[in-house]
Design an enzyme around this catalytic site. Structure first.
Site, short mmCIF file in Angstrom:
data_model
loop_
_atom_site.label_atom_id
_atom_site.label_comp_id
_atom_site.label_asym_id
_atom_site.label_seq_id
_atom_site.Cartn_x
_atom_site.Cartn_y
_atom_site.Cartn_z
N TYR A 123 -16.71 53.18 -23.58
CA TYR A 123 -17.24 52.18 -24.51
C TYR A 123 -18.75 52.29 -24.73
O TYR A 123 -19.35 51.42 -25.34
CB TYR A 123 -16.91 50.76 -23.99
CG TYR A 123 -15.46 50.39 -24.19
CD1 TYR A 123 -14.45 51.26 -23.77
CD2 TYR A 123 -15.09 49.20 -24.79
CE1 TYR A 123 -13.12 50.94 -23.93
CE2 TYR A 123 -13.76 48.88 -24.97
CZ TYR A 123 -12.77 49.74 -24.54
OH TYR A 123 -11.45 49.42 -24.70
N LYS A 175 -7.74 57.44 -13.08
CA LYS A 175 -6.98 58.57 -13.63
C LYS A 175 -7.66 59.86 -13.17
O LYS A 175 -7.90 60.80 -13.94
CB LYS A 175 -6.93 58.46 -15.15
CG LYS A 175 -6.01 59.44 -15.84
CD LYS A 175 -4.54 59.15 -15.64
CE LYS A 175 -3.68 60.22 -16.29
NZ LYS A 175 -2.25 60.07 -15.98
N ASP A 209 -1.32 55.05 -15.07
CA ASP A 209 0.01 55.02 -15.70
C ASP A 209 1.05 54.40 -14.77
O ASP A 209 1.86 53.56 -15.20
CB ASP A 209 0.43 56.41 -16.20
CG ASP A 209 0.00 57.55 -15.28
OD1 ASP A 209 -0.84 57.31 -14.39
OD2 ASP A 209 0.49 58.68 -15.46
N ASP A 233 -9.65 46.98 -20.12
CA ASP A 233 -9.38 46.32 -21.40
C ASP A 233 -7.88 46.23 -21.64
O ASP A 233 -7.32 45.16 -21.97
CB ASP A 233 -10.06 47.16 -22.51
CG ASP A 233 -10.14 46.41 -23.82
OD1 ASP A 233 -9.69 45.25 -23.89
OD2 ASP A 233 -10.65 46.99 -24.79
#
Ligand code: NAI
Length: 339
Positions: A123, A175, A209, A233
């Site tokens: 972001y 991740k 995930d 988010d």
């Protein structure tokens, strides 16, 4: 002396849910005074500026703001006023608690707090197109920047939150199996900080995930969740869906020198001006603000009366399965607080 906070009613349903929230704060005996300011479309209408200096100056003075949702003007000014406010005050921690209030849904025991890093990651807005031949947008790149400093302060915030709120476990979501550098750094910093809390706070890591699946299947196993900007988010909206939707989801943006409390939802233009919006998320955000200001007793009273009302199904708004409007919902809550 009451504590002065900056009140930004916001756009769309913002002014009506902000009015409702102020009535609830008064009924709860909160010791507050309000410096009312505008931003978003209301800022454009008054000052031709979605983030007017007067509003920024007010937050600099009061260091605490209660903010309704803001509409991001399309095609001019800031990409998002909300993102700009977070940047202006370095509000690095986005804290979104979610727990089941109304029983009888899919889950009975969800009680999680998502701590999202608010200033880094994907972001940061470093993006560009690459021209190939005569196509100026043949490729697009968005950069994710994770720093040791940014990771340390958000991870420490999550652990300290767990300690001060009597929470047992912190789950770091990442991740790093694919994004070995940026996510790897966040994970490494998390593992190091977790060492400082051994014996006080349990620590685990989850790949994002797998985390999404686990949250949908068995969210009860999670307590405090800490993650980077984009994952936070997405997961925070997922979590709000587990506990009854956006109308009940409050959020706090915390920095060193200021804090802004808001609902997770937006301006809901489809229902603005119709007296049907649920003011609950902003009311719960205001209760978080009271905790932050050391008026915990009043915050607890608001939460307790609010939850009782929702559980009893009294004067509920449409999104919660009722037929009442914003005003009727608020009247009921005010009566409970005064009663
Ligand atoms: P939204 O959250 O405003 O609305 C999504 C859906 O949820 C709509 O059907 C709406 O009616 C419903 N909803 C939202 N809040 C509700 C409430 N309190 N009671 C009952 N129903 C409610 O999201 P959307 O439509 O994507 O965004 C609209 C505007 O809000 C955009 O300009 C966006 O930029 C802005 N926005 C601002 C945020 C903020 O200020 N923090 C956050 C999200 C969006």
């Amino acid at each position: 002396m009451p504590t002065t906070v900056t009140l930004i009613p916001g756009d769309g349903i913002g002014p009506s849910i902000a009015d409702a929230t102020v009535r609830v704060l008064e009924a709860a005996g909160a010791d507050l005074a309000y410096d009312t300011q505008v931003a978003g479309q209301a800022g454009v209408a008054r000052y031709h500026d979605p983030m007017p200096d007067a509003t920024l100056d007010s937050i600099k003075r009061t260091r605490v703001a209660l903010k309704g949702p803001l509409e991001t003007p399309v095609g001019e000014g800031f990409r998002s006023v909300n993102v700009a406010l977070r940047k202006a005050f370095d509000l690095y921690a986005n804290v979104r608690p979610a727990h089941v209030i109304r029983l009888g849904g899919r889950f009975e025991k969800v009680d999680v707090v998502l701590v999202r890093e608010n200033t880094e990651g994907l972001y940061i807005g470093i993006e560009h197109y690459t021209r190939i031949g005569d196509d100026p947008r043949a490729a697009a790149s968005s950069m994710a920047v994770i720093t040791r400093f940014g990771s340390e302060r958000i991870l420490r915030y999550a652990f300290e939150y767990a300690v001060t709120h009597g929470r047992k476990k912190v789950t770091l979501v990442h991740k790093a199996n694919i994004l070995k550098f940026s996510q790897g750094l966040f994970l490494d910093v998390g593992r190091a900080i977790a060492q400082e809390y051994v014996g006080r706070v349990e620590f685990e890591t989850q790949i994002v995930d797998a985390m999404a699946m686990k949250l949908v299947i068995a969210p009860e196993q999670f307590d405090v969740i800490v993650t980077t900007n984009l994952f936070g988010d997405i997961l925070s909206d997922l979590i709000s869906g587990l506990v009854g939707g956006l109308g009940l989801a409050p959020g706090a943006n915390i920095g060193v020198s200021a804090a802004i409390f808001e609902a997770v939802h937006g301006t809901a233009p489809d229902i603005a001006g119709k007296d049907v919006a649920n003011p609950g998320a902003l009311i719960l955000a205001a209760a978080m603000m009271l905790d932050h200001l050391g008026q915990r007793e009043q915050g607890d009273r608001i939460r307790s009366c609010f939850e009782q009302q929702v559980r009893e199904g009294r004067a509920l708004t449409r999104d919660l399965g009722g037929t009442a409007g914003t005003t009727a919902f608020t009247d009921e809550l005010v009566a409970r607080l005064k009663g």
